[in-house]
Every structure is written in structure tokens, then in C-alpha cells.
Design a protein around this motif. Structure first.
Motif, PDB file in Angstrom:
ATOM      1  N   ASP A 191       4.411   3.265  -8.439  1.00 33.52           N
ATOM      2  CA  ASP A 191       4.984   4.583  -8.697  1.00 33.52           C
ATOM      3  C   ASP A 191       5.913   4.988  -7.558  1.00 33.52           C
ATOM      4  OD1 ASP A 191       5.478   7.032  -9.871  1.00 33.52           O
ATOM      5  OD2 ASP A 191       3.694   7.986  -9.002  1.00 33.52           O
ATOM      6  N   CYS A 192       6.881   4.123  -7.289  1.00 37.57           N
ATOM      7  CA  CYS A 192       7.895   4.408  -6.268  1.00 37.57           C
ATOM      8  C   CYS A 192       9.112   3.556  -6.582  1.00 37.57           C
ATOM      9  CB  CYS A 192       7.366   4.137  -4.853  1.00 37.57           C
ATOM     10  SG  CYS A 192       7.094   2.395  -4.484  1.00 37.57           S
ATOM     11  N   SER A 210       7.131  -0.904   1.991  1.00 37.62           N
ATOM     12  CA  SER A 210       8.106   0.187   2.039  1.00 37.62           C
ATOM     13  C   SER A 210       8.834   0.295   0.709  1.00 37.62           C
ATOM     14  CB  SER A 210       9.121  -0.050   3.167  1.00 37.62           C
ATOM     15  OG  SER A 210       9.850  -1.243   2.962  1.00 37.62           O
ATOM     16  N   CYS A 211       9.072   1.526   0.267  1.00 38.12           N
ATOM     17  CA  CYS A 211       9.835   1.815  -0.952  1.00 38.12           C
ATOM     18  C   CYS A 211      11.123   2.512  -0.527  1.00 38.12           C
ATOM     19  CB  CYS A 211       9.036   2.699  -1.898  1.00 38.12           C
ATOM     20  SG  CYS A 211       7.457   2.011  -2.427  1.00 38.12           S
ATOM     21  N   SER A 214      12.775   5.790  -2.742  1.00 38.32           N
ATOM     22  CA  SER A 214      12.011   7.026  -2.923  1.00 38.32           C
ATOM     23  C   SER A 214      11.366   7.509  -1.630  1.00 38.32           C
ATOM     24  CB  SER A 214      10.920   6.822  -3.992  1.00 38.32           C
ATOM     25  OG  SER A 214      10.023   5.796  -3.612  1.00 38.32           O
ATOM     26  N   ASP A 216       8.809   6.180   0.103  1.00 36.11           N
ATOM     27  CA  ASP A 216       7.351   6.077   0.075  1.00 36.11           C
ATOM     28  C   ASP A 216       6.857   4.863   0.856  1.00 36.11           C
ATOM     29  OD1 ASP A 216       6.146   8.081  -2.025  1.00 36.11           O
ATOM     30  OD2 ASP A 216       7.975   7.300  -2.946  1.00 36.11           O
ATOM     31  N   LEU A 218       3.343   2.260   0.606  1.00 40.22           N
ATOM     32  CA  LEU A 218       2.172   1.884  -0.173  1.00 40.22           C
ATOM     33  C   LEU A 218       1.213   1.104   0.713  1.00 40.22           C
ATOM     34  CD1 LEU A 218       3.880   0.448  -3.404  1.00 40.22           C
ATOM     35  CD2 LEU A 218       3.215   2.823  -2.949  1.00 40.22           C
ATOM     36  N   GLN A 230      -0.897   5.722  -1.099  1.00 37.82           N
ATOM     37  CA  GLN A 230       0.530   5.982  -1.220  1.00 37.82           C
ATOM     38  C   GLN A 230       0.845   7.296  -0.536  1.00 37.82           C
ATOM     39  OE1 GLN A 230       2.178   5.513  -5.156  1.00 37.82           O
ATOM     40  NE2 GLN A 230       4.132   6.465  -4.635  1.00 37.82           N
ATOM     41  N   GLN A 231       1.936   7.314   0.193  1.00 37.99           N
ATOM     42  CA  GLN A 231       2.373   8.553   0.825  1.00 37.99           C
ATOM     43  C   GLN A 231       3.891   8.576   0.918  1.00 37.99           C
ATOM     44  OE1 GLN A 231       2.264   8.989   5.228  1.00 37.99           O
ATOM     45  NE2 GLN A 231       0.851   7.233   5.214  1.00 37.99           N
ATOM     46  N   LYS A 232       4.433   9.799   0.870  1.00 39.76           N
ATOM     47  CA  LYS A 232       5.873   9.989   1.038  1.00 39.76           C
ATOM     48  C   LYS A 232       6.142  10.287   2.500  1.00 39.76           C
ATOM     49  CE  LYS A 232       8.054  11.514  -2.437  1.00 39.76           C
ATOM     50  NZ  LYS A 232       8.900  10.323  -2.717  1.00 39.76           N
ATOM     51  N   THR A 272      -0.249  10.297   8.242  1.00 39.80           N
ATOM     52  CA  THR A 272       1.197  10.527   8.336  1.00 39.80           C
ATOM     53  C   THR A 272       1.750   9.891   9.611  1.00 39.80           C
ATOM     54  OG1 THR A 272       0.957  12.613   7.154  1.00 39.80           O
ATOM     55  CG2 THR A 272       3.008  12.274   8.381  1.00 39.80           C
TER      56      THR A 272
END
Length: 389
Positions: A191-192, A210-211, A214, A216, A218, A230-232, A272
Motif C-alpha cells: 500500500d505504497c 523505501s517507497c 509516496s 513511505d 515498510l 508501515q509509516q510515512k 519515527t
């Protein structure tokens, strides 16, 4: 001293030593190997992913990658630099001894990276828009079979060698495949947008992805083949790129082209991350052969930042004469030269890792990207342009 006196003195000495020793009825424990050798105890390596070669040194995951430690499988391979030219659909082959292109090899549509296989015996060219992988024999430099693989933007291997992991960027998938036939074992939708780079934990049980599009990150369980986190990233418009684990296995670093630096992440906690600025367009991350430093290519400003792991700070910055667009690459087997592609300048840079001096600037095809320096030190490959353990 007469003999009788010497005998008496010796008996008294033995009695004195016995009095200072262990209590009666208790034996002295045998010294450990490190105590016997006078060496400090080392932390025990973490239990690894089943089937993964054991970690050599818990304090340095790159212990097998130090200068000159070539595996038997690669020791007779000629030293070459393989450069995928995304716009020319070719691979330029450079002889590092002469800094000359000695061959140009046609491959599929839009080759992005040249990736050493887990067993070190094959180089895979990732033909992204050609939906294929082309094998190169590093013993001869000749191409072999081409396999149909959808959207192979980048390619990694699980630390136990059981699976190849295709970073299918536009398909939005992580695809676990047989590392030899490339037949699909499991497809993991994500989902990225823009899955592209990764690195594995010291024990191999998870990896960070790494995405790019977007912003993000994972966290993927290797054995379960499942996204478990998952984090933005905490920056609007973030564009994470290369990912690299610290030698002590505690920290992941993620280059970010839009944040102009690298994110510092606790992979285990997956909290984070914090941003460490390096330079405009931070892109590739490469660990030195002594595991003390990491080279960060800043594509947007034509420079390379040098990060000291022990001091956790940047110590130097090298600017390419006349600028350039340093992108992806690797370090020579002896650790003396950093090789980087010039993504927007149809050239490759050879940089002295002691002084930062540009040793050569070599014309290649259009759009050079994920070049591989080969052979390199290490027991096995985790993929990308050469991440070894």
C-alpha cells in the motif's frame, strides 16, 4: 643456598600459593578461550534467519566484506564495472585498471540495476520496462539467458538464499521468487508507491523497504513474507532512496532525494526516524571496506558526503570537479575507489576514497544508473548493486 634450604623454600612457596587459591573441595574453572588469549569477550551474534550463514561478528555485519576477502567463487573473475544505461538499453563494461569501456552489451528495455546473485556466480540486469532479467556471466562478461519477470525495477535476495525479492515498483508488489528460475513463490501487494530499495536486519529476520513516490517505509518479515509495519516519513514530499544497515546492526540509514539527507531509523522499534542533512538530492549509500565510514552520493549537487559510523556525524564532503550527477554504484574490492554512475551526464566517476580526488570520468551510454563493481568481497549477496555479508 644449600639443597636442604632450597627444598624447604620451595615447599613453603607451594603452600603459600595453595592458601591463595580456591577453597578446599572446589576446583578452579577453566578459562574461556577469550580469557586464555587475553582478548575481551565479544557479544554473541543474534540467532539468524533459518538457513542464513552465521554472523561472523556481532559488532560488524560487514566483517566478511573487508578489503581483499574474495570468496572462492569469485576470486578468478576479472575485475570489471558493469553500467546499465537506461536510455540506451545497454550495459557498458569498464576495465577499472585502464578506466576504459571495453565492451557494450545490448540488453532489454530500460535496464535499471546490475545485481549480483546470492551465490555470487551471476549478474542479473534488471530490464524494468522490458519485463525481464538478463544474466551476465562475470567470468566471461557474456550474456546468457533472459527470463520473463514483470517490472523488475530492483532485485534483492533473502539472507538464507531461499528467495529472490523483486521490487516491482509500478506493479506495487514485492514478489518472492525462486533465486535461480525466478518462478513466483509469493506476491505481496503493498500500500505504497515506488518500492525500490531495501536492506536486511543483522539477523535477516526482517528488512526495511523505501517507497520513493509516496514517501513511505515498510518493515517486512522475511520468513513470513509479510508487511508487518508501515509509516510515512515526517516530511511532505519525501522521496526515500537507498537503504543501508549500520555495521553494528542497530540502525538503518535511508537516503532521501527530496529531504537532501538521510533518515536515521531504529529498525527494531520502527519508530519515527530523524533526518541528518547530507547534500542536495541524497541518493546512494555505500559502506567503506573497513566498516568505519559510509559514502553518500548527493546527486543534485555533484558531491559525496562521508559519514563516520562511530562518531555518528558527517566528517567530509567531496565535490566533483565541474559538477555531475553521482547516483548508484559501489566500492572496489580493495576499498580504494568509489565508483558512481553520472545519471544525467552519460558518464561514470571513479573517486579516491582516501582523498576524494576524482580519478577518472568515463563516457558511457545514456542514463547510467545502478552500476555494479565486480567482484567484491563477501560470502553472499543481498542484491541491489552489491550489498554483501
Amino acid at each position: 643456598m644449600p639443597p636442604s634450604s632450597r627444598a624447604l623454600a620451595a615447599a613453603l612457596l607451594v603452600a603459600a600459593l595453595a592458601a591463595c587459591g580456591t577453597p578446599a573441595g572446589h576446583s578452579r574453572p577453566e578459562p574461556s578461550r577469550t580469557e586464555a588469549a587475553g582478548l575481551p569477550d565479544r557479544p554473541a551474534p543474534p540467532p539468524g534467519l533459518p538457513g542464513m550463514p552465521p554472523v561472523l561478528d556481532a559488532r560488524d555485519v560487514y566483517a566478511a566484506d573487508h578489503a581483499g576477502r574474495l570468496a572462492p567463487a569469485v576470486k578468478d573473475f576479472p575485475s570489471r564495472v558493469y553500467v546499465p544505461n537506461t536510455n540506451s538499453n545497454t550495459v557498458s563494461v569498464i576495465d577499472p585498471a585502464t578506466y576504459k569501456v571495453i565492451e557494450t552489451v545490448p540488453v532489454g528495455n530500460q535496464p535499471q540495476h546490475v545485481v549480483p546473485s546470492w551465490d555470487l556466480r551471476t549478474l542479473w540486469v534488471n530490464n524494468d520496462l522490458g519485463d525481464s532479467l538478463t544474466a551476465i556471466d562475470p567470468a566471461t562478461g557474456k550474456t546468457g539467458r533472459t527470463l520473463d519477470v514483470s517490472d523488475p525495477y530492483n532485485l534483492y535476495f533473502t539472507p538464507n538464499g531461499r528467495y529472490a525479492v523483486v521490487m516491482a515498483s509500478m506493479d506495487r508488489e514485492l514478489v518472492f521468487r525462486d533465486p535461480r528460475t525466478m518462478k513466483i513463490a509469493r506476491t505481496v501487494p503493498v500500500d505504497c508507491a515506488g518500492v525500490n530499495h531495501a536492506d536486511f536486519s543483522a539477523d535477516g529476520r526482517y528488512f526495511i523497504v523505501s517507497c520513493e513516490f509516496s514517501g513511505d517505509l515498510l518493515k517486512v518479515d522475511t520468513e513470513k513474507m509479510k508487511v508487518v509495519g508501515q509509516q510515512k516519513l515526517p516530511l511532505r514530499g519525501a522521496m526515500p532512496q537507498d537503504v543501508k544497515l549500520s555495521p553494528d546492526g542497530t540502525t538503518f540509514y535511508i537516503a532521501d532525494m527530496a529531504a537532501h539527507g538521510m533518515w536515521v531509523l531504529d529498525g527494531k522499534a520502527f519508530t519515527t526516524p530523524e533526518l541528518l542533512p547530507t547534500g542536495k538530492g541524497a541518493h546512494g549509500l555505500y559502506v567503506s571496506r573497513d566498516s568505519r565510514e559510509m559514502y553518500v552520493s548527493n546527486r543534485g549537487e555533484g558531491s559525496v558526503s562521508v559519514f563516520d559510523f562511530a562518531r555518528r556525524k558527517l566528517t567530509k564532503k567531496w565535490h566533483l570537479p565541474g559538477g555531475g550527477s553521482p547516483d548508484m554504484g559501489g566500492v572496489s574490492a580493495d576499498g580504494k575507489v568509489l565508483w558512481l554512475s553520472g545519471r544525467y551526464d552519460a558518464e561514470v566517476y571513479a573517486i579516491d576514497t582516501t582523498s576524494g580526488e576524482e580519478l577518472a570520468r568515463i563516457p558511457v551510454g545514456s542514463g547510467p544508473h545502478g552500476l555494479a563493481v565486480y567482484p567484491q568481497a563477501g560470502r553472499y549477496s543481498l542484491g541491489h548493486t552489491g550489498v554483501f555479508r
